[in-house]
Design a protein around this motif. Structure first.
Motif, PDB file in Angstrom:
ATOM      1  N   VAL A 174      -3.979  -1.776   3.066  1.00  0.00           N
ATOM      2  CA  VAL A 174      -3.535  -2.964   3.715  1.00  0.00           C
ATOM      3  C   VAL A 174      -3.172  -2.559   5.213  1.00  0.00           C
ATOM      4  N   ARG A 175      -3.534  -3.453   5.884  1.00  0.00           N
ATOM      5  CA  ARG A 175      -3.836  -3.361   7.347  1.00  0.00           C
ATOM      6  C   ARG A 175      -2.398  -3.547   7.950  1.00  0.00           C
ATOM      7  N   GLU A 176      -1.420  -3.977   7.551  1.00  0.00           N
ATOM      8  CA  GLU A 176      -0.281  -4.312   7.979  1.00  0.00           C
ATOM      9  C   GLU A 176       0.592  -2.872   7.828  1.00  0.00           C
ATOM     10  N   LYS A 177       1.692  -2.871   8.502  1.00  0.00           N
ATOM     11  CA  LYS A 177       2.470  -1.692   8.542  1.00  0.00           C
ATOM     12  C   LYS A 177       3.338  -1.567   6.979  1.00  0.00           C
ATOM     13  N   SER A 178       3.457  -2.590   6.323  1.00  0.00           N
ATOM     14  CA  SER A 178       3.936  -2.520   5.120  1.00  0.00           C
ATOM     15  C   SER A 178       3.582  -3.838   4.060  1.00  0.00           C
ATOM     16  N   PHE A 179       3.518  -3.934   3.110  1.00  0.00           N
ATOM     17  CA  PHE A 179       3.034  -4.685   2.248  1.00  0.00           C
ATOM     18  C   PHE A 179       3.643  -6.300   2.680  1.00  0.00           C
ATOM     19  N   TRP A 180       2.541  -7.220   2.750  1.00  0.00           N
ATOM     20  CA  TRP A 180       2.844  -8.494   2.873  1.00  0.00           C
ATOM     21  C   TRP A 180       3.987  -8.855   4.006  1.00  0.00           C
ATOM     22  N   SER A 181       3.750  -7.981   5.095  1.00  0.00           N
ATOM     23  CA  SER A 181       4.644  -8.294   6.065  1.00  0.00           C
ATOM     24  C   SER A 181       4.563  -9.331   6.979  1.00  0.00           C
ATOM     25  N   SER A 182       3.305 -10.307   6.829  1.00  0.00           N
ATOM     26  CA  SER A 182       3.164 -11.295   7.460  1.00  0.00           C
ATOM     27  C   SER A 182       3.754 -12.430   6.858  1.00  0.00           C
ATOM     28  N   VAL A 183       4.550 -12.316   5.685  1.00  0.00           N
ATOM     29  CA  VAL A 183       5.001 -13.331   5.172  1.00  0.00           C
ATOM     30  C   VAL A 183       6.551 -12.890   4.576  1.00  0.00           C
ATOM     31  N   LEU A 184       6.721 -11.445   4.298  1.00  0.00           N
ATOM     32  CA  LEU A 184       7.971 -11.218   3.900  1.00  0.00           C
ATOM     33  C   LEU A 184       8.734 -10.545   5.062  1.00  0.00           C
ATOM     34  N   PRO A 185      10.076 -10.699   5.264  1.00  0.00           N
ATOM     35  CA  PRO A 185      10.834 -10.207   6.401  1.00  0.00           C
ATOM     36  C   PRO A 185      10.632  -8.746   5.879  1.00  0.00           C
ATOM     37  N   ALA A 186      11.155  -7.791   7.027  1.00  0.00           N
ATOM     38  CA  ALA A 186      10.813  -6.231   7.050  1.00  0.00           C
ATOM     39  C   ALA A 186      11.558  -5.776   5.617  1.00  0.00           C
ATOM     40  N   GLU A 187      12.921  -6.053   5.410  1.00  0.00           N
ATOM     41  CA  GLU A 187      13.504  -5.431   4.466  1.00  0.00           C
ATOM     42  C   GLU A 187      12.738  -5.681   2.906  1.00  0.00           C
ATOM     43  N   GLU A 188      12.510  -6.910   2.903  1.00  0.00           N
ATOM     44  CA  GLU A 188      11.849  -7.223   1.490  1.00  0.00           C
ATOM     45  C   GLU A 188      10.547  -6.689   1.498  1.00  0.00           C
ATOM     46  N   SER A 189       9.945  -6.341   2.509  1.00  0.00           N
ATOM     47  CA  SER A 189       8.414  -5.999   2.559  1.00  0.00           C
ATOM     48  C   SER A 189       8.481  -4.430   2.217  1.00  0.00           C
ATOM     49  N   ALA A 190       9.508  -3.728   2.847  1.00  0.00           N
ATOM     50  CA  ALA A 190       9.894  -2.498   2.538  1.00  0.00           C
ATOM     51  C   ALA A 190      10.117  -2.092   1.181  1.00  0.00           C
ATOM     52  N   LEU A 191      10.965  -3.093   0.666  1.00  0.00           N
ATOM     53  CA  LEU A 191      11.283  -2.701  -0.786  1.00  0.00           C
ATOM     54  C   LEU A 191      10.168  -2.855  -1.821  1.00  0.00           C
ATOM     55  N   VAL A 192       9.352  -3.935  -1.605  1.00  0.00           N
ATOM     56  CA  VAL A 192       8.099  -3.980  -2.286  1.00  0.00           C
ATOM     57  C   VAL A 192       7.279  -2.796  -2.195  1.00  0.00           C
ATOM     58  N   THR A 193       7.014  -2.514  -0.969  1.00  0.00           N
ATOM     59  CA  THR A 193       6.247  -1.298  -0.543  1.00  0.00           C
ATOM     60  C   THR A 193       6.560   0.023  -1.346  1.00  0.00           C
ATOM     61  N   ARG A 194       7.849   0.449  -1.421  1.00  0.00           N
ATOM     62  CA  ARG A 194       8.333   1.574  -2.245  1.00  0.00           C
ATOM     63  C   ARG A 194       8.128   1.220  -3.546  1.00  0.00           C
ATOM     64  N   HIS A 195       8.233  -0.138  -4.101  1.00  0.00           N
ATOM     65  CA  HIS A 195       7.867  -0.293  -5.402  1.00  0.00           C
ATOM     66  C   HIS A 195       6.475   0.045  -5.938  1.00  0.00           C
ATOM     67  N   ILE A 196       5.536  -0.406  -4.884  1.00  0.00           N
ATOM     68  CA  ILE A 196       4.062  -0.166  -5.207  1.00  0.00           C
ATOM     69  C   ILE A 196       3.952   1.270  -5.406  1.00  0.00           C
ATOM     70  N   VAL A 197       4.194   1.895  -4.199  1.00  0.00           N
ATOM     71  CA  VAL A 197       3.968   3.643  -4.551  1.00  0.00           C
ATOM     72  C   VAL A 197       4.711   4.165  -5.792  1.00  0.00           C
ATOM     73  N   ALA A 198       5.863   3.626  -6.086  1.00  0.00           N
ATOM     74  CA  ALA A 198       6.473   3.949  -7.201  1.00  0.00           C
ATOM     75  C   ALA A 198       5.615   3.971  -8.417  1.00  0.00           C
ATOM     76  N   HIS A 199       4.650   3.007  -8.352  1.00  0.00           N
ATOM     77  CA  HIS A 199       3.840   2.568  -9.679  1.00  0.00           C
ATOM     78  C   HIS A 199       2.596   3.539  -9.541  1.00  0.00           C
ATOM     79  N   HIS A 200       2.606   4.494  -8.624  1.00  0.00           N
ATOM     80  CA  HIS A 200       1.316   5.406  -8.465  1.00  0.00           C
ATOM     81  C   HIS A 200      -0.025   4.819  -7.980  1.00  0.00           C
ATOM     82  N   VAL A 201       0.264   3.734  -7.160  1.00  0.00           N
ATOM     83  CA  VAL A 201      -0.885   3.260  -6.246  1.00  0.00           C
ATOM     84  C   VAL A 201      -0.939   4.107  -5.080  1.00  0.00           C
ATOM     85  N   ASP A 202      -2.146   4.311  -4.566  1.00  0.00           N
ATOM     86  CA  ASP A 202      -2.572   5.370  -3.368  1.00  0.00           C
ATOM     87  C   ASP A 202      -2.557   4.089  -2.216  1.00  0.00           C
ATOM     88  N   LEU A 203      -1.647   3.945  -1.613  1.00  0.00           N
ATOM     89  CA  LEU A 203      -1.308   2.754  -0.704  1.00  0.00           C
ATOM     90  C   LEU A 203      -1.577   3.266   0.699  1.00  0.00           C
TER      91      LEU A 203
END
Length: 450
Positions: A174-203
């Motif tokens: 992901v080229r951005e600082k967090s997942f889908w940050s070009s669309v999601l506000p910072a808090e939602e993007s951070a929330l989903v980013t944590r969720h991705i990592v929790a599912h054992h994706v090498d982000l």
């Protein structure tokens, strides 16, 4: 009797065909090179994951088309002669032939973006858009151990979930600082980013693809990032967006830009030629909409709208309040109205944001600073009723009213935990001078009327 030819059997083209048939005896032909029968493109991932079989994705029985006198032609359109009104078709087996039309509807969809990376044509490198992509992915991921997904959008996270379902290790670039940050506000993007990592994706954030290397046989085996890192990969899913699939109509009398240019009635610059769905670029977008809007339901609405025009009632495309939904692994996401990823402190809009302490449930409500009128909402992990939010946003209901009535929008089963009291408690703590109180949720008759 006119011959209406529709190129493309996605949601836009098939909706147009069905709606025209309801109101007309015109001859209707649907041409597609992808599949003979219409299927739900958004559910392809569940076939790969073993939760559905492909025939489950077909909303209509195969005999539906004959019964409704809709001809299906499995062929590839190579050229269109707009003056003589015919298409050049290549069927299977290869046989090029002219195919005449009186009215032409182009519903040719999109294609995954590729950015000219070295090695992007290697076996095992692909996007995910249609049935051929699913078939390739099924073949190319058998017995592999490592995969890379490039691009931090909705298709990217779907690819991650698909691959993980087969115990394939996934590295997500992901080229951005967090997942889908070009669309999601910072808090939602951070929330989903944590969720991705929790599912054992090498982000890997702030990471971009530079090139793809093969194993000497034409099969991808390594991804090289712009930082020079080499990542093993036996499969690479490309998910950096889509673009209109219109290369075959460029350099023709049909006017195009990024997509096929249409007016409010979905008319192109050519007589008796229309365009709908993902391939469309609106010359004047409807209020609150973008010139290109590749969303499933937008295609459906365009198909319905154009059918009205072609059967005698000229109708402008009016998709209404924007909405979209997705699933980030276990988190359901809904958005209604306008929720920008960033709001300036001195801008005309403000945002109220609440997040559960567990970090996987959240709600954001944007509203005008001057009137309090709600302009948009993001909901993660809380199912919301579309019709109610559309009404609130269209009517410009103030945020205090919306918060008081918030239980009316909750679509979760009644045995699910309700979070409205916690949401209001936070709003009241931040706005002590204008406290709001929940109103009891109406019963079924009170909500919808008798």
């Amino acid at each position: 009797m006119r011959h209406i030819v529709i190129v493309g059997n996605g949601i836009a083209g098939i909706t147009a065909a069905r709606e025209i048939r309801k109101q007309s005896d015109d001859r209707i032909t649907v041409i597609s090179a992808e599949t003979e029968h219409f299927f739900s493109r958004t559910a392809l991932m569940y076939v790969y994951m073993g939760q559905l079989e492909f025939h489950h994705l077909k909303p209509y029985e195969d005999w539906f088309w004959v019964k409704n006198r809709i001809e299906l032609v499995l062929a590839h359109v190579t050229q269109i002669d707009f003056d003589k009104k015919y298409l050049n078709l290549v069927r299977t087996p290869a046989l090029e032939e002219p195919f005449a039309y009186d009215v032409l509807i182009l519903a040719v969809g999109s294609k995954p973006n590729f950015m000219g990376w070295p090695g992007q044509t290697l076996r095992g490198v692909q996007g995910l858009y249609g049935k051929p992509d699913l078939d390739r992915m099924e073949a190319d991921t058998r017995s592999i151990r490592q995969a890379v997904v490039v691009g931090g959008g909705l298709i990217g996270i779907e690819l991650c979930e698909m691959l993980l379902s087969r115990n394939i290790h996934v590295t997500f670039l992901v080229r951005e600082k967090s997942f889908w940050s070009s669309v999601l506000p910072a808090e939602e993007s951070a929330l989903v980013t944590r969720h991705i990592v929790a599912h054992h994706v090498d982000l890997r954030l702030h990471t971009e693809l530079a090139e793809l290397r093969d194993d000497g046989t034409g099969q991808v085996n390594t991804v090289v990032t712009k930082a020079g890192e080499q990542i093993p990969a036996q499969f690479v899913g490309i998910a950096v967006g889509v673009s209109p699939n219109i290369s075959f109509v460029r350099n023709t009398p049909l006017e195009t830009d990024r997509g096929i240019l249409v007016n409010e009635f979905l008319e192109t610059n050519l007589s008796d030629v229309y365009a709908i769905g993902d391939c469309v670029q609106h010359r004047t977008p409807p209020p609150g909409r973008k010139p290109l809007e590749q969303i499933w339901y937008s295609g459906r609405i365009m198909g319905e709208t154009l059918a009205q025009t072609l059967t005698g009632q000229q109708t402008a495309y009016k998709p209404g309040v924007f909405f979209n939904s997705a699933k980030f692994f276990d988190i359901e996401y809904q958005t209604y109205g306008d929720v920008a990823n960033f709001l300036p402190n001195d801008g005309p809009e403000q945002a109220f944001y609440w997040e559960h302490a567990a970090g996987e449930i959240a709600m954001r409500i944007n509203y005008r600073a001057d009137t309090g009128a709600v302009t948009g909402v993001n909901a993660l992990g809380i199912r919301q009723r579309q019709a109610i939010w559309e009404d609130w946003i269209a009517a410009g209901k103030p945020i205090e009213y919306v918060l008081e009535q918030l239980p009316q929008a909750n679509f979760d089963p009644e045995f699910f935990r309700q979070f409205e009291p916690a949401i209001l408690a936070k709003f009241n703590a931040e706005n002590p001078n204008r406290p709001v109180r929940l109103k009891a949720k109406k019963g079924l008759f009170g909500l919808f009327g008798r």
